[in-house]
Write a protein that holds these residues in place. Sequence first.
Motif, PDB file in Angstrom:
ATOM      1  N   ALA A  52       0.968   4.994  -4.871  1.00 18.70           N
ATOM      2  CA  ALA A  52       1.039   6.308  -5.511  1.00 18.70           C
ATOM      3  C   ALA A  52       0.739   7.435  -4.524  1.00 18.70           C
ATOM      4  CB  ALA A  52       0.064   6.371  -6.683  1.00 18.70           C
ATOM      5  N   GLU A  53      -0.262   7.258  -3.687  1.00 22.32           N
ATOM      6  CA  GLU A  53      -0.713   8.342  -2.813  1.00 22.32           C
ATOM      7  C   GLU A  53      -0.064   8.342  -1.427  1.00 22.32           C
ATOM      8  OE1 GLU A  53      -4.985   8.741  -2.722  1.00 22.32           O
ATOM      9  OE2 GLU A  53      -5.134   8.279  -4.858  1.00 22.32           O
ATOM     10  N   TYR A  54       0.414   7.193  -0.986  1.00 22.34           N
ATOM     11  CA  TYR A  54       0.975   7.068   0.366  1.00 22.34           C
ATOM     12  C   TYR A  54       2.338   6.389   0.307  1.00 22.34           C
ATOM     13  CZ  TYR A  54      -3.783   7.996   2.028  1.00 22.34           C
ATOM     14  OH  TYR A  54      -5.015   8.552   2.285  1.00 22.34           O
ATOM     15  N   LYS A  55       3.149   6.784  -0.634  1.00 26.16           N
ATOM     16  CA  LYS A  55       4.451   6.140  -0.864  1.00 26.16           C
ATOM     17  C   LYS A  55       5.212   5.922   0.441  1.00 26.16           C
ATOM     18  CE  LYS A  55       8.582   6.611  -3.692  1.00 26.16           C
ATOM     19  NZ  LYS A  55       8.627   5.294  -4.246  1.00 26.16           N
ATOM     20  N   ASP A  56       5.605   4.684   0.651  1.00 26.96           N
ATOM     21  CA  ASP A  56       6.418   4.269   1.807  1.00 26.96           C
ATOM     22  C   ASP A  56       5.740   4.477   3.157  1.00 26.96           C
ATOM     23  OD1 ASP A  56       8.505   3.492   0.070  1.00 26.96           O
ATOM     24  OD2 ASP A  56       9.315   5.524   0.070  1.00 26.96           O
ATOM     25  N   GLN A  57       4.427   4.627   3.199  1.00 27.26           N
ATOM     26  CA  GLN A  57       3.732   4.819   4.468  1.00 27.26           C
ATOM     27  C   GLN A  57       3.026   3.562   4.953  1.00 27.26           C
ATOM     28  OE1 GLN A  57       1.370   8.431   4.833  1.00 27.26           O
ATOM     29  NE2 GLN A  57       2.458   9.302   3.102  1.00 27.26           N
ATOM     30  N   PHE A  58       2.882   2.570   4.064  1.00 34.57           N
ATOM     31  CA  PHE A  58       2.166   1.354   4.416  1.00 34.57           C
ATOM     32  C   PHE A  58       2.907   0.124   3.932  1.00 34.57           C
ATOM     33  CE2 PHE A  58      -1.182   4.543   4.351  1.00 34.57           C
ATOM     34  CZ  PHE A  58      -1.872   4.250   5.513  1.00 34.57           C
ATOM     35  N   GLN A  59       2.700  -0.979   4.654  1.00 35.07           N
ATOM     36  CA  GLN A  59       3.197  -2.287   4.224  1.00 35.07           C
ATOM     37  C   GLN A  59       1.982  -3.137   3.866  1.00 35.07           C
ATOM     38  OE1 GLN A  59       5.774  -4.246   7.019  1.00 35.07           O
ATOM     39  NE2 GLN A  59       5.269  -6.256   6.196  1.00 35.07           N
ATOM     40  N   TRP A  60       2.077  -3.891   2.807  1.00 40.15           N
ATOM     41  CA  TRP A  60       0.983  -4.687   2.256  1.00 40.15           C
ATOM     42  C   TRP A  60       1.382  -6.157   2.304  1.00 40.15           C
ATOM     43  CZ3 TRP A  60      -3.537  -3.073  -0.471  1.00 40.15           C
ATOM     44  CH2 TRP A  60      -4.147  -4.024  -1.281  1.00 40.15           C
ATOM     45  N   GLU A  61       0.579  -7.004   2.926  1.00 37.18           N
ATOM     46  CA  GLU A  61       0.879  -8.431   3.016  1.00 37.18           C
ATOM     47  C   GLU A  61      -0.387  -9.245   2.745  1.00 37.18           C
ATOM     48  OE1 GLU A  61       2.161 -11.783   6.326  1.00 37.18           O
ATOM     49  OE2 GLU A  61       2.129  -9.683   6.904  1.00 37.18           O
ATOM     50  N   TYR A  62      -0.339 -10.065   1.710  1.00 33.85           N
ATOM     51  CA  TYR A  62      -1.461 -10.960   1.442  1.00 33.85           C
ATOM     52  C   TYR A  62      -1.510 -12.041   2.518  1.00 33.85           C
ATOM     53  CZ  TYR A  62      -2.425  -9.170  -3.250  1.00 33.85           C
ATOM     54  OH  TYR A  62      -2.789  -8.375  -4.317  1.00 33.85           O
ATOM     55  N   LEU A  63      -2.685 -12.264   3.069  1.00 32.22           N
ATOM     56  CA  LEU A  63      -2.908 -13.332   4.034  1.00 32.22           C
ATOM     57  C   LEU A  63      -3.653 -14.496   3.395  1.00 32.22           C
ATOM     58  CD1 LEU A  63      -4.071 -11.092   7.010  1.00 32.22           C
ATOM     59  CD2 LEU A  63      -1.777 -12.017   6.605  1.00 32.22           C
ATOM     60  N   GLU A  64      -4.464 -14.194   2.398  1.00 31.90           N
ATOM     61  CA  GLU A  64      -5.227 -15.194   1.665  1.00 31.90           C
ATOM     62  C   GLU A  64      -5.445 -14.646   0.259  1.00 31.90           C
ATOM     63  OE1 GLU A  64      -9.490 -17.615   2.128  1.00 31.90           O
ATOM     64  OE2 GLU A  64      -8.706 -16.456   3.800  1.00 31.90           O
ATOM     65  N   GLU A  65      -5.221 -15.497  -0.751  1.00 33.11           N
ATOM     66  CA  GLU A  65      -5.285 -15.037  -2.143  1.00 33.11           C
ATOM     67  C   GLU A  65      -6.269 -15.853  -2.966  1.00 33.11           C
ATOM     68  OE1 GLU A  65      -1.468 -13.689  -3.937  1.00 33.11           O
ATOM     69  OE2 GLU A  65      -0.609 -14.614  -2.143  1.00 33.11           O
ATOM     70  N   GLY A  66      -7.555 -15.721  -2.628  1.00 32.33           N
ATOM     71  CA  GLY A  66      -8.622 -16.296  -3.415  1.00 32.33           C
ATOM     72  C   GLY A  66      -8.698 -17.806  -3.353  1.00 32.33           C
ATOM     73  N   ARG A  76       0.515   0.473   8.880  1.00 33.85           N
ATOM     74  CA  ARG A  76       1.045   1.848   8.760  1.00 33.85           C
ATOM     75  C   ARG A  76       2.473   1.843   9.266  1.00 33.85           C
ATOM     76  NH1 ARG A  76      -2.011   6.837   7.822  1.00 33.85           N
ATOM     77  NH2 ARG A  76      -0.324   8.268   7.544  1.00 33.85           N
ATOM     78  N   LYS A  77       3.385   2.366   8.469  1.00 36.56           N
ATOM     79  CA  LYS A  77       4.803   2.440   8.864  1.00 36.56           C
ATOM     80  C   LYS A  77       5.040   3.663   9.716  1.00 36.56           C
ATOM     81  CE  LYS A  77       6.733   0.137   4.842  1.00 36.56           C
ATOM     82  NZ  LYS A  77       7.633   0.294   3.720  1.00 36.56           N
TER      83      LYS A  77
END
Length: 77
Positions: A52-66, A76-77
């Motif tokens: 919402a606040e940084y639209k298209d500025q960051f990429q998010w990748e899970y490395l470990e999920e619990g 940062r893109k």
Amino acid sequence: MKDFTAQVDVRKYPPKDKHPVIFETLNGLKPGENMELINDHDPKPLYYQLMAEYKDQFQWEYLEEGPEIWRVAITRK
């Protein structure tokens, strides 16, 4: 294994400091740099806030999920 510009283990911070530390770190990243976020629960609400606040500025990748530790690479893109 990725090399990270920064690492934030939010488990070490009191609740009132978590988001300020995360956003201070994110705002300090240059394009192409990344941070590792470590948490004790799925940080999905943070993902929605970033979108919402940084639209298209960051990429998010899970490395470990619990189930005990969640690790996310945020670039940062």
